[in-house]
Motif scaffolding. Structure first.
Motif, PDB file in Angstrom:
ATOM      1  N   LEU A 168       0.835  -1.208   0.000  1.00  0.00           N
ATOM      2  CA  LEU A 168       0.000   0.000   0.000  1.00  0.00           C
ATOM      3  C   LEU A 168       0.869   1.257   0.000  1.00  0.00           C
ATOM      4  CD1 LEU A 168      -2.827  -1.021   2.494  1.00  0.00           C
ATOM      5  CD2 LEU A 168      -3.039  -0.712   0.021  1.00  0.00           C
ATOM      6  N   ALA A 169       2.005   1.205   0.698  1.00  0.00           N
ATOM      7  CA  ALA A 169       2.936   2.344   0.683  1.00  0.00           C
ATOM      8  C   ALA A 169       3.562   2.501  -0.706  1.00  0.00           C
ATOM      9  CB  ALA A 169       4.017   2.149   1.743  1.00  0.00           C
ATOM     10  N   VAL A 170       3.895   1.389  -1.351  1.00  0.00           N
ATOM     11  CA  VAL A 170       4.448   1.444  -2.705  1.00  0.00           C
ATOM     12  C   VAL A 170       3.431   2.036  -3.676  1.00  0.00           C
ATOM     13  CG1 VAL A 170       5.211   0.006  -4.636  1.00  0.00           C
ATOM     14  CG2 VAL A 170       6.066  -0.460  -2.336  1.00  0.00           C
ATOM     15  N   MET A 171       2.165   1.675  -3.527  1.00  0.00           N
ATOM     16  CA  MET A 171       1.123   2.213  -4.394  1.00  0.00           C
ATOM     17  C   MET A 171       0.950   3.714  -4.183  1.00  0.00           C
ATOM     18  SD  MET A 171      -1.661  -0.907  -4.099  1.00  0.00           S
ATOM     19  CE  MET A 171      -2.835  -0.226  -5.262  1.00  0.00           C
ATOM     20  N   PHE A 265       2.776   4.034   7.005  1.00  0.00           N
ATOM     21  CA  PHE A 265       1.661   4.986   7.060  1.00  0.00           C
ATOM     22  C   PHE A 265       2.164   6.427   7.004  1.00  0.00           C
ATOM     23  CE2 PHE A 265      -1.524   7.510   9.411  1.00  0.00           C
ATOM     24  CZ  PHE A 265      -2.623   7.272   8.597  1.00  0.00           C
ATOM     25  N   LEU A 266       3.284   6.715   7.670  1.00  0.00           N
ATOM     26  CA  LEU A 266       3.854   8.061   7.592  1.00  0.00           C
ATOM     27  C   LEU A 266       4.313   8.386   6.170  1.00  0.00           C
ATOM     28  CD1 LEU A 266       5.903   8.221  10.923  1.00  0.00           C
ATOM     29  CD2 LEU A 266       3.734   9.352  10.396  1.00  0.00           C
ATOM     30  N   LEU A 267       4.912   7.398   5.493  1.00  0.00           N
ATOM     31  CA  LEU A 267       5.321   7.612   4.102  1.00  0.00           C
ATOM     32  C   LEU A 267       4.108   7.864   3.202  1.00  0.00           C
ATOM     33  CD1 LEU A 267       8.088   4.855   3.759  1.00  0.00           C
ATOM     34  CD2 LEU A 267       8.407   7.321   4.030  1.00  0.00           C
ATOM     35  N   ILE A 268       3.021   7.154   3.462  1.00  0.00           N
ATOM     36  CA  ILE A 268       1.793   7.377   2.696  1.00  0.00           C
ATOM     37  C   ILE A 268       1.256   8.785   2.946  1.00  0.00           C
ATOM     38  CG2 ILE A 268      -0.625   6.672   2.477  1.00  0.00           C
ATOM     39  CD1 ILE A 268       0.291   3.801   3.020  1.00  0.00           C
ATOM     40  N   CYS A 269       1.292   9.218   4.210  1.00  0.00           N
ATOM     41  CA  CYS A 269       0.801  10.571   4.537  1.00  0.00           C
ATOM     42  C   CYS A 269       1.643  11.641   3.841  1.00  0.00           C
ATOM     43  CB  CYS A 269       0.832  10.776   6.049  1.00  0.00           C
ATOM     44  SG  CYS A 269      -0.391   9.799   6.955  1.00  0.00           S
ATOM     45  N   SER A 293     -10.214  10.981  -7.737  1.00  0.00           N
ATOM     46  CA  SER A 293     -10.910   9.699  -7.790  1.00  0.00           C
ATOM     47  C   SER A 293      -9.934   8.531  -7.703  1.00  0.00           C
ATOM     48  CB  SER A 293     -11.723   9.606  -9.084  1.00  0.00           C
ATOM     49  OG  SER A 293     -12.340   8.340  -9.196  1.00  0.00           O
ATOM     50  N   THR A 294      -8.813   8.640  -8.390  1.00  0.00           N
ATOM     51  CA  THR A 294      -7.808   7.576  -8.361  1.00  0.00           C
ATOM     52  C   THR A 294      -7.218   7.411  -6.973  1.00  0.00           C
ATOM     53  OG1 THR A 294      -7.260   8.034 -10.673  1.00  0.00           O
ATOM     54  CG2 THR A 294      -5.666   6.769  -9.392  1.00  0.00           C
ATOM     55  N   CYS A 295      -6.924   8.525  -6.314  1.00  0.00           N
ATOM     56  CA  CYS A 295      -6.262   8.471  -5.010  1.00  0.00           C
ATOM     57  C   CYS A 295      -7.228   8.120  -3.883  1.00  0.00           C
ATOM     58  CB  CYS A 295      -5.590   9.809  -4.714  1.00  0.00           C
ATOM     59  SG  CYS A 295      -4.251  10.214  -5.839  1.00  0.00           S
ATOM     60  N   SER A 296      -8.492   8.540  -3.992  1.00  0.00           N
ATOM     61  CA  SER A 296      -9.437   8.291  -2.908  1.00  0.00           C
ATOM     62  C   SER A 296      -9.700   6.804  -2.724  1.00  0.00           C
ATOM     63  CB  SER A 296     -10.753   9.033  -3.182  1.00  0.00           C
ATOM     64  OG  SER A 296     -11.349   8.581  -4.382  1.00  0.00           O
ATOM     65  N   SER A 297      -9.683   6.025  -3.805  1.00  0.00           N
ATOM     66  CA  SER A 297      -9.866   4.578  -3.688  1.00  0.00           C
ATOM     67  C   SER A 297      -8.756   3.965  -2.857  1.00  0.00           C
ATOM     68  CB  SER A 297      -9.899   3.932  -5.081  1.00  0.00           C
ATOM     69  OG  SER A 297     -10.897   4.507  -5.879  1.00  0.00           O
ATOM     70  N   HIS A 298      -7.535   4.325  -3.179  1.00  0.00           N
ATOM     71  CA  HIS A 298      -6.382   3.809  -2.441  1.00  0.00           C
ATOM     72  C   HIS A 298      -6.398   4.281  -1.002  1.00  0.00           C
ATOM     73  CE1 HIS A 298      -2.060   4.102  -1.176  1.00  0.00           C
ATOM     74  NE2 HIS A 298      -2.103   2.844  -1.546  1.00  0.00           N
ATOM     75  N   LEU A 299      -6.753   5.536  -0.772  1.00  0.00           N
ATOM     76  CA  LEU A 299      -6.741   6.102   0.578  1.00  0.00           C
ATOM     77  C   LEU A 299      -7.783   5.433   1.460  1.00  0.00           C
ATOM     78  CD1 LEU A 299      -5.156   8.224   2.101  1.00  0.00           C
ATOM     79  CD2 LEU A 299      -6.893   9.906   1.502  1.00  0.00           C
ATOM     80  N   GLN A 305      -7.257  -0.539   6.505  1.00  0.00           N
ATOM     81  CA  GLN A 305      -6.253  -1.546   6.826  1.00  0.00           C
ATOM     82  C   GLN A 305      -5.378  -1.117   7.995  1.00  0.00           C
ATOM     83  OE1 GLN A 305      -5.807  -4.529   5.538  1.00  0.00           O
ATOM     84  NE2 GLN A 305      -3.733  -5.119   6.064  1.00  0.00           N
ATOM     85  N   TYR A 306      -4.796   0.076   7.907  1.00  0.00           N
ATOM     86  CA  TYR A 306      -3.876   0.531   8.947  1.00  0.00           C
ATOM     87  C   TYR A 306      -4.601   0.833  10.246  1.00  0.00           C
ATOM     88  CZ  TYR A 306       0.074   0.883   5.749  1.00  0.00           C
ATOM     89  OH  TYR A 306       1.094   0.584   4.870  1.00  0.00           O
ATOM     90  N   GLY A 307      -5.836   1.354  10.143  1.00  0.00           N
ATOM     91  CA  GLY A 307      -6.578   1.671  11.356  1.00  0.00           C
ATOM     92  C   GLY A 307      -6.885   0.444  12.182  1.00  0.00           C
TER      93      GLY A 307
END
Length: 366
Positions: A168-171, A265-269, A293-299, A305-307
């Motif tokens: 998920l971080a790679v994505m 998760f910090l890298l994703i943020c 739209s593309t990013c909201s699906s991943h977010l 998952q992380y929560g």
């Protein structure tokens, strides 16, 4: 000399063991963090009691575990079995459909969909490690799982779950490059580099999982048959059954949790911070809508998952509840893998178009 044992017990039973000799002197064994210790002042009676306790821990016979049942009511058992089986089949079908569409449509052979197909494959393996064994234990007598089987399930569960978090971080990094550096996207996200990122995620997850699992299963477990207050061999419930001081193991679990959950998760943020700034600078409303739209699906998948995982692995042990952990585990065992294909399909026009084309072409051929 110990003459008899009153109320022999193991960690998790109602009473701790009380030892009594022929002179009426007693000594009680208690626990601090699952570690047996002497309640009374240390003397020859308590020393003998501790020796008897150690002999009991070293009893012969293979260690086996059983899982706590969800319910003993036959009607509810049938409903749970059908519900979990239906969710499992939906997970298999949804994620398999994404893999097939990505592999068969040339328009989806991009880094983003390459990572999405790998994520779907992970979700299939992840649930398959847990659900079949869980379904087999819903009906009838509880089936014991040997120590080696429990260790294998824990290893694969932690490995696949950790790989999921790293991927998920790679994505998120892929979306950062695509939106913030679109002209360099083809140079930065080559096929070889994408494969290296996936392989690196798997390799790091295997390394951390192997260390953690090996460390936990060097602990002694009391008795021949122990009950895990869960539906799988997860790290926290297995640690609670150990007959030794687990503070070091608990600290290692927190370190692994930080490496697997907090750091990605910090890298994703950070990635989404740059992505958000880039979206706000876009002049085209259509471009902003497509990027969002593309990013909201991943977010959405990231937050779920992380929560859930953070609530289980990063909470202080004093505030954890076994029943609450089991309910949270149901979310990231069933809900997250099920929502993954749903979210990416409903919010992605390319995937929806490819699926629609595949269905129509198959119907026309029939």
């Amino acid at each position: 000399m110990i003459e008899m044992v009153i109320k022999p017990a193991f960690p998790g039973d109602e009473y701790p063991p009380i030892y009594e000799n022929d002179q009426g002197k007693t000594c009680q064994i208690s626990y601090y963090e699952s570690y047996p210790s002497i309640v009374a002042e240390k003397n020859e009676y308590c020393t003998g009691a501790m020796l008897a306790w150690n002999r009991l821990l070293n009893q012969s016979g293979p260690t086996e575990f059983v899982f706590r049942v969800f319910t003993t009511v036959p009607e509810f058992q049938v409903l749970l079995f059908l519900l979990f089986l239906l969710l499992y089949l939906m997970i298999l079908c949804g994620n398999t459909a994404i893999i097939c569409v990505v592999c068969t449509h040339s328009s989806l052979r991009t880094p983003m969909y390459f990572f999405l197909a790998n994520l779907s494959f992970l979700e299939i393996c992840y649930t398959s490690v847990v659900v079949p064994l869980m379904l087999s234990n819903i009906f009838g007598a509880r089936k014991p799982i040997p120590l080696a089987g429990c260790g294998a399930q824990m290893f694969f569960f932690v490995t696949l779950g950790s790989t999921d978090c790293f991927l998920l971080a790679v994505m998120a990094y892929d979306r950062y490059v695509a939106i913030c550096h679109p002209l360099h996207y083809g140079l930065l996200m080559t096929r070889r580099r994408c494969v290296q990122m996936v392989a690196g995620s798997v390799g790091l997850a295997v390394f951390l999982s192997l260390q953690l699992t090996a460390l936990i299963f060097t602990l002694p477990f009391c008795g021949h048959l122990r009950e895990i207050h869960h539906f799988l061999c997860d790290v926290p419930p297995v640690l609670r059954l150990a007959c030794a001081d687990t503070r070091v193991h608990q600290a290692v679990l927190y370190v692994v949790g930080i490496l697997v959950l907090t750091v990605p998760f910090l890298l994703i943020c950070v990635s989404y911070g740059f992505i958000g700034a880039a979206i706000l600078r876009m002049r085209s409303a259509r471009g902003r809508q497509r990027a969002f739209s593309t990013c909201s699906s991943h977010l959405t998948v990231v937050l779920l998952q992380y929560g859930c995982c953070s609530l289980v692995y990063l909470r202080p042990r004093s505030s954890t509840s076994e029943d609450q952990d089991r309910r949270i585990a149901l979310v990231y065992t069933f809900v997250t893998p099920l929502l993954n294909p749903v979210i990416y399909t409903l919010r992605n026009k390319d995937v929806k178009g490819a699926l629609r084309g595949a269905v129509f072409s198959k119907g026309a051929s029939v």
